[in-house]
Design a protein around this motif. Structure first.
Motif, mmCIF file in Angstrom:
data_model
loop_
_atom_site.group_PDB
_atom_site.id
_atom_site.type_symbol
_atom_site.label_atom_id
_atom_site.label_comp_id
_atom_site.label_asym_id
_atom_site.label_seq_id
_atom_site.Cartn_x
_atom_site.Cartn_y
_atom_site.Cartn_z
ATOM 1 N N MET A 115 0.827 -1.214 0.000
ATOM 2 C CA MET A 115 0.000 0.000 0.000
ATOM 3 C C MET A 115 0.862 1.264 0.000
ATOM 4 N N THR A 116 2.002 1.180 0.711
ATOM 5 C CA THR A 116 2.911 2.336 0.759
ATOM 6 C C THR A 116 3.434 2.651 -0.640
ATOM 7 N N GLN A 117 3.770 1.565 -1.376
ATOM 8 C CA GLN A 117 4.299 1.764 -2.735
ATOM 9 C C GLN A 117 3.201 2.289 -3.665
ATOM 10 N N ARG A 118 1.978 1.790 -3.479
ATOM 11 C CA ARG A 118 0.884 2.259 -4.337
ATOM 12 C C ARG A 118 0.638 3.757 -4.111
ATOM 13 N N LEU A 119 0.669 4.151 -2.853
ATOM 14 C CA LEU A 119 0.470 5.559 -2.518
ATOM 15 C C LEU A 119 1.590 6.416 -3.133
ATOM 16 N N ALA A 120 2.810 5.896 -3.063
ATOM 17 C CA ALA A 120 3.945 6.636 -3.637
ATOM 18 C C ALA A 120 3.790 6.763 -5.152
ATOM 19 N N MET A 121 3.354 5.661 -5.782
ATOM 20 C CA MET A 121 3.158 5.679 -7.241
ATOM 21 C C MET A 121 2.086 6.697 -7.616
ATOM 22 N N LEU A 122 1.036 6.762 -6.811
ATOM 23 C CA LEU A 122 -0.031 7.742 -7.069
ATOM 24 C C LEU A 122 0.492 9.162 -6.920
ATOM 25 N N ARG A 123 1.310 9.366 -5.884
ATOM 26 C CA ARG A 123 1.908 10.699 -5.695
ATOM 27 C C ARG A 123 2.676 11.103 -6.955
ATOM 28 N N ILE A 124 3.465 10.162 -7.473
ATOM 29 C CA ILE A 124 4.274 10.459 -8.665
ATOM 30 C C ILE A 124 3.368 10.777 -9.855
ATOM 31 N N LEU A 125 2.378 9.913 -10.088
ATOM 32 C CA LEU A 125 1.500 10.083 -11.264
ATOM 33 C C LEU A 125 0.676 11.369 -11.185
ATOM 34 N N VAL A 126 0.055 11.598 -10.033
ATOM 35 C CA VAL A 126 -0.871 12.731 -9.903
ATOM 36 C C VAL A 126 -0.123 14.064 -10.007
ATOM 37 N N PHE A 127 0.980 14.185 -9.268
ATOM 38 C CA PHE A 127 1.702 15.466 -9.306
ATOM 39 C C PHE A 127 2.442 15.647 -10.642
ATOM 40 N N ALA A 128 2.913 14.548 -11.226
ATOM 41 C CA ALA A 128 3.565 14.668 -12.539
ATOM 42 C C ALA A 128 2.531 15.106 -13.578
ATOM 43 N N PRO A 174 1.872 13.374 4.571
ATOM 44 C CA PRO A 174 3.317 13.268 4.291
ATOM 45 C C PRO A 174 3.736 11.827 3.987
ATOM 46 N N ALA A 175 2.954 10.865 4.470
ATOM 47 C CA ALA A 175 3.299 9.458 4.227
ATOM 48 C C ALA A 175 3.338 9.131 2.739
ATOM 49 N N ALA A 176 2.714 9.978 1.911
ATOM 50 C CA ALA A 176 2.734 9.736 0.462
ATOM 51 C C ALA A 176 4.156 9.811 -0.093
ATOM 52 N N ALA A 177 5.050 10.449 0.669
ATOM 53 C CA ALA A 177 6.442 10.560 0.209
ATOM 54 C C ALA A 177 7.353 9.578 0.942
ATOM 55 N N ALA A 178 6.761 8.503 1.476
ATOM 56 C CA ALA A 178 7.551 7.572 2.286
ATOM 57 C C ALA A 178 8.448 6.669 1.463
ATOM 58 N N CYS A 179 8.145 6.471 0.194
ATOM 59 C CA CYS A 179 9.069 5.683 -0.624
ATOM 60 C C CYS A 179 9.086 6.215 -2.053
ATOM 61 N N TRP A 180 10.068 5.722 -2.839
ATOM 62 C CA TRP A 180 10.298 6.231 -4.189
ATOM 63 C C TRP A 180 10.333 7.752 -4.146
ATOM 64 N N LEU A 239 -6.509 0.499 -8.563
ATOM 65 C CA LEU A 239 -5.778 -0.593 -9.227
ATOM 66 C C LEU A 239 -4.379 -0.763 -8.632
ATOM 67 N N PRO A 240 -3.770 -1.947 -8.822
ATOM 68 C CA PRO A 240 -2.414 -2.175 -8.268
ATOM 69 C C PRO A 240 -1.350 -1.439 -9.083
ATOM 70 N N ILE A 241 -1.423 -0.133 -9.052
ATOM 71 C CA ILE A 241 -0.574 0.716 -9.886
ATOM 72 C C ILE A 241 0.887 0.660 -9.447
ATOM 73 N N GLU A 242 1.131 0.153 -8.203
ATOM 74 C CA GLU A 242 2.523 0.072 -7.722
ATOM 75 C C GLU A 242 3.358 -0.870 -8.584
ATOM 76 N N ARG A 243 2.679 -1.778 -9.318
ATOM 77 C CA ARG A 243 3.437 -2.705 -10.180
ATOM 78 C C ARG A 243 4.214 -1.937 -11.243
ATOM 79 N N LEU A 244 3.648 -0.813 -11.664
ATOM 80 C CA LEU A 244 4.340 0.029 -12.635
ATOM 81 C C LEU A 244 5.675 0.501 -12.057
ATOM 82 N N GLY A 245 5.639 0.923 -10.792
ATOM 83 C CA GLY A 245 6.854 1.400 -10.130
ATOM 84 C C GLY A 245 7.866 0.297 -9.934
#
Lengths: 138, 298
Positions: B1-14, B118-124, B271-277
């Motif tokens: 879940m942490t990775q999925r949240l991080a992936m979302l942070r990357i996608l949404v802000f990008a 802030p936890a959205a920036a916990a990984c990647w 969706l399991p978007i963390e797989r992309l990361g």
């Protein structure tokens, strides 16, 4: 942000995003929209306000950028409709002329036509009401 | 879940960064619009006249930088908040000229939630790990899960609202296809009269009028069934697929682009978007290993 409030975040999100249900659906705003955009039956006969350039051969349609200084057709349409409604067609006409050049002739008008026929056949008989004409030209 | 949240942070802000750069000319056009056309809405309801040109230029210049920094997780608290304020200001300002667009609402809401956590920036992330804020890994996973649920609720909520609006305004008559016929025809006619390109398949659909009622039913089913996507992953996949078809259909028959949705970012919290990361990280590792081997043998 406290941990308990983060756990309640999905509930807050649901309340926030569904809060527009308390408003009249036609009363739209941003970012908490009621999403009324495709909900209304517009009918097939419409009065569409627009602006054209008059030429020797008839007229040429203008781009949203020339009509309203934007690349969004919807915004251009709303701009002309509003100008006609508020009796500001003359002002809009002069603004368009400024973008195009004083030697051209601009017409702000409303075309009443069957939009289904226009979309399917590629052309449709229309009634034109001219609200303002400005510039030199033909 | 942490990775999925991080992936979302990357996608949404990008996405927000790219959107602001791509739409910069349009956003800057507002500087030259006639002030009488301005009518502040939403967060800018208090603004009675257009903002100074310098404020628009500054927002257009700084927002993509802040969005980029937030996507990378760099100084996340400051960068994400700046990104949200900038993006919300620019999109609200764009909507304050007489026409409310509905393409960026969900992106703004997603950014708002991500910036709160802030936890959205916990990984990647380029920033310092925020895990220290929370006592255990399990705790962190639970928090990430709650945030992801909130983002998912926002996604399905917007679709659900759109379906409800159709029923509230036009009733069940909306599904007989006539409303859809008139919407498609009006939108294409308006584009033609205002010198904008028409949709490639609008006329084709109107000529084959038997398609309109099934299309209307399908549209309203996608919208009203959206909350079911919260029930389980399989249903989420099915619904997300239907929603993508729905947006491509709108593009084909009305030439209306919902970029956040068409790119799949709007649907990604479900969706399991963390797989992309992890896939990208895997490619990166393989690439590094290969280049190190080449260097040692060369």
């Amino acid at each position: 942000m406290r941990r308990w409030s983060i756990r309640l975040l999905p509930v807050f999100a649901a309340l926030l995003v569904l809060s527009p249900l308390l408003r009249d659906p036609a009363s739209d705003t941003y970012p908490l929209s009621t999403y009324p955009m495709f909900a209304t039956d517009r009918g097939n006969v419409h009065r569409i306000a627009t602006a054209v350039e008059r030429t020797d051969d008839g007229f040429v349609r203008l781009s949203p950028k020339l009509i309203a200084g934007t690349d969004e057709a919807v915004l251009a349409s709303v701009t002309v409709t509003r100008a006609v409604r508020l009796g500001e067609a003359d002002i809009l006409c002069e603004e368009i002329l400024e973008r195009l050049g004083a030697d051209r002739q601009i017409e702000v008008r409303t075309e009443t036509l069957d939009v289904v026929v226009l979309s399917v056949e590629g052309s449709a008989d229309s009634t034109v009401t001219v609200h303002a004409r400005c510039g030199g030209g033909p | 879940m942490t990775q999925r949240l991080a992936m979302l942070r990357i996608l949404v802000f990008a996405y927000a960064a790219v959107w602001t750069v791509v739409r910069a000319p349009h956003l800057l056009d507002a500087i030259d619009l006639a002030p009488r056309r301005f009518d502040g809405i939403g967060p800018l309801w208090w603004l009675n006249e257009p903002a100074p040109a310098l404020a628009i230029i500054a927002a257009v210049a700084l927002t993509p930088i802040a969005c980029g920094a937030a996507a990378l997780g760099w100084r996340y608290r400051a960068s994400s908040l700046t990104a949200v304020v900038g993006f919300l200001f620019l999109t609200t300002y764009r909507n304050s000229w007489g026409q409310i667009f509905h393409t960026e609402n969900l992106a703004a809401l997603h950014m708002g939630v991500l910036a709160l956590v802030p936890a959205a920036a916990a990984c990647w992330s380029m920033g310092k790990a925020e895990r220290a804020l929370h006592k255990t890994e399990t705790d962190h996973e639970a928090l990430s899960s709650a945030v992801l649920k909130a983002l998912s609720v926002l996604t399905v909520g917007t679709y659900f609202l759109a379906g409800i609006a159709k029923l509230r305004i036009s009733g069940f008559g909306w599904i007989d296809g006539d409303v859809l016929r008139h919407q498609i025809a009006f939108d294409n006619a308006r584009k033609e009269l205002l010198g904008d390109p028409k949709a490639p398949f609008g006329a084709l659909m109107l000529r084959n009028s038997w398609t309109l009622a099934p299309a209307a039913i399908a549209a309203i089913v996608v919208e009203l069934a959206a909350p079911l996507a919260l029930v389980g992953r399989r249903i989420a996949w099915i619904w997300a697929g239907m929603a993508m078809v729905f947006h491509f259909a709108i593009l084909a028959v009305m030439a209306i682009v919902f970029p956040y949705h068409l790119l799949g970012i709007a649907l990604s919290p479900l969706l399991p978007i963390e797989r992309l990361g992890t896939a990208v990280a895997g490619w990166h590792c393989r690439f590094r290993r290969r280049s190190m081997r080449l260097r040692s043998t060369g």
